[in-house]
Design a protein around this motif. Structure first.
Motif, mmCIF file in Angstrom:
data_model
loop_
_atom_site.group_PDB
_atom_site.id
_atom_site.type_symbol
_atom_site.label_atom_id
_atom_site.label_comp_id
_atom_site.label_asym_id
_atom_site.label_seq_id
_atom_site.Cartn_x
_atom_site.Cartn_y
_atom_site.Cartn_z
ATOM 1 N N HIS A 193 -3.455 7.471 -0.233
ATOM 2 C CA HIS A 193 -3.601 6.488 0.855
ATOM 3 C C HIS A 193 -4.969 5.803 0.800
ATOM 4 O O HIS A 193 -5.081 4.621 1.127
ATOM 5 C CB HIS A 193 -3.387 7.162 2.211
ATOM 6 C CG HIS A 193 -1.981 7.680 2.394
ATOM 7 N ND1 HIS A 193 -0.876 6.849 2.417
ATOM 8 C CD2 HIS A 193 -1.498 8.941 2.518
ATOM 9 C CE1 HIS A 193 0.219 7.585 2.576
ATOM 10 N NE2 HIS A 193 -0.134 8.856 2.638
ATOM 11 N N ILE A 194 -5.982 6.548 0.376
ATOM 12 C CA ILE A 194 -7.319 5.939 0.244
ATOM 13 C C ILE A 194 -7.301 4.882 -0.873
ATOM 14 O O ILE A 194 -7.782 3.766 -0.699
ATOM 15 C CB ILE A 194 -8.394 7.029 -0.014
ATOM 16 C CG1 ILE A 194 -8.593 7.861 1.261
ATOM 17 C CG2 ILE A 194 -9.710 6.413 -0.483
ATOM 18 C CD1 ILE A 194 -9.463 9.085 1.080
ATOM 19 N N LEU A 195 -6.703 5.228 -2.008
ATOM 20 C CA LEU A 195 -6.646 4.254 -3.114
ATOM 21 C C LEU A 195 -5.836 3.019 -2.695
ATOM 22 O O LEU A 195 -6.222 1.886 -3.004
ATOM 23 C CB LEU A 195 -6.026 4.882 -4.369
ATOM 24 C CG LEU A 195 -6.815 6.019 -5.039
ATOM 25 C CD1 LEU A 195 -6.191 6.384 -6.386
ATOM 26 C CD2 LEU A 195 -8.287 5.672 -5.217
ATOM 27 N N MET A 196 -4.741 3.239 -1.986
ATOM 28 C CA MET A 196 -3.914 2.096 -1.544
ATOM 29 C C MET A 196 -4.712 1.139 -0.662
ATOM 30 O O MET A 196 -4.427 -0.063 -0.625
ATOM 31 C CB MET A 196 -2.691 2.594 -0.765
ATOM 32 C CG MET A 196 -1.634 3.233 -1.633
ATOM 33 S SD MET A 196 -0.690 2.040 -2.602
ATOM 34 C CE MET A 196 0.611 1.622 -1.432
ATOM 35 N N ALA A 197 -5.707 1.698 0.083
ATOM 36 C CA ALA A 197 -6.501 0.854 0.988
ATOM 37 C C ALA A 197 -7.668 0.160 0.282
ATOM 38 O O ALA A 197 -8.307 -0.721 0.861
ATOM 39 C CB ALA A 197 -7.036 1.725 2.139
#
Ligand code: 5GP
Ligand code: MN
Length: 350
Positions: free
Chosen positions: A154-158
């Protein structure tokens, strides 16, 4: 629901952009989630941000997780147990250390002191209860999530260069993150949230080969592991009236089955399938202590039990710790009696 804000992502992106030498650290005796989250971050840093990044761990991978590391991953994998001097030099040279899948330096095994002494910037990305926030410059801590691998996803997606498009996540990252989430959820059996299924869906769409991953994790054991499992379940499993199920594996039995590190992964889950069992414990002799793995059903806290009685902790229903010789019990011969007394008392009170 995830708690991290766009501002926090901006800060992380700034910290990553400013760093030139980055080390990724995970916990001792690394599991699938330790490698999944770490490799997920590593390939993002090297392929999307063009960084000098590597893994610095206390312990090597086990045979059962070897499939997760490619040849090039091994060239950027520093292991304290194998080459302490190089590992510590790498940590000392790093201007950024990213800690994944653990909540306090004490969980980093032999790297605890180097981490404490390091003056470089530190970021924590973790899903355990009670993180030691004061030890880090930036903390991503989410406990309502399956795994550190999922949180990393989720961090990478953001991040601005991924921008919500999972197909922009490097394929090695995507596969590692899917693997770590799969092992920490025990193949979608526990700790599955809507965000977990969202992640799985996005990564499948992006082309991750989940069938290959599942085959590598679950259909690739050595014969001895399955035979030992049968032996332990039929000869060593004890179930108390209070609903504690436990197995003690001594070194002699482990040797008789030629057991290697990591091969008992998952054994602790099996007795939980029995109706009246509330908590399951797997206790493995390991030199001057017993390694403790605890799993509990809803309504019983494995975390509190591990914290109170086994010098450990973890999550509400999956925790671990140790029994020390001779501080807690004189030797492996008295372990069963100790477990039974403590766990029965604990289950009676809770
Ligand atoms: P496992 O039983 O799979 O080894 O560990 C289950 C969970 O408990 C993991 O989330 C792990 O991080 C945590 N855990 C295992 N051993 C320890 C320990 O010695 N101390 C703490 N604080 N947590 C542990
Ligand atoms: Mn984890």
């Amino acid at each position: 629901m995830l708690k991290f804000t766009p501002e926090k992502i901006n800060r992380l992106h700034q910290i990553l952009s400013d760093a030139s030498v980055i080390s990724i650290v995970s916990h001792m005796n690394p599991d699938g989630d330790a490698f999944g989250s770490s490799l997920g971050m590593l390939h993002y840093l090297t392929e999307k941000m063009d960084k000098d990044a590597c893994l610095t761990f206390a312990d090597p991978d086990t045979e059962s997780l070897a499939f997760m590391l490619s040849e090039s991953d091994r060239n950027t994998f520093f292991i304290d147990k194998i080459n302490s001097e190089k590992t510590r030099q790498r940590l000392a040279e790093s201007d950024l250390i990213i800690c994944l899948d653990f909540n306090a330096f004490s969980r980093a095994g032999s790297l605890e002191i180097p981490l404490k002494e390091s003056i470089s910037k530190k970021v924590l990305i973790d899903h355990h209860l009670n993180p030691d926030e004061s030890a880090f410059d930036l903390v991503f801590s989410e406990t309502q999530i399956s795994s550190a691998s999922e949180l990393t996803f989720h961090i990478l997606m953001a991040m601005p260069d991924i921008d919500g498009d999972a197909s922009k996540i490097p394929s090695e990252s995507a596969a590692a993150l899917m693997t770590g989430m799969t092992t920490d959820t025990n193949n979608f059996a526990n700790s599955v949230f809507p965000s977990t299924l969202f992640m799985a869906s996005k990564l499948l769409e992006a082309g991750v080969d989940r069938d290959a991953i599942v085959a590598n994790i679950y259909n690739n054991y050595r014969e001895n592991r399955v035979r030992l499992m049968g032996h332990l379940l039929s000869e060593k499993l004890v179930i108390t009236e209070e609903g504690m199920a436990y197995i003690v594996l001594d070194q002699k039995t482990a040797d008789a089955f030629d057991l290697k590190d990591g091969e008992t992964e998952g054994f602790v889950n099996i007795p939980l399938s029995i109706k009246n069992v509330r908590m399951s414990g797997f206790f493995r002799e390991d030199g001057d202590h017993m390694r403790v793995s605890l799993r509990s059903k809803k309504g019983t806290s494995a975390n509190v039990c591990a914290k109170q009685f086994f010098h450990g902790g973890g999550h509400e229903n999956a925790a671990g710790g140790r029994i020390m010789f001779p501080e807690d019990v004189p030797s492996v011969n008295e372990v069963a009696e100790y477990i039974e007394r403590i766990c029965n008392e604990y289950l009676k009170q809770n």
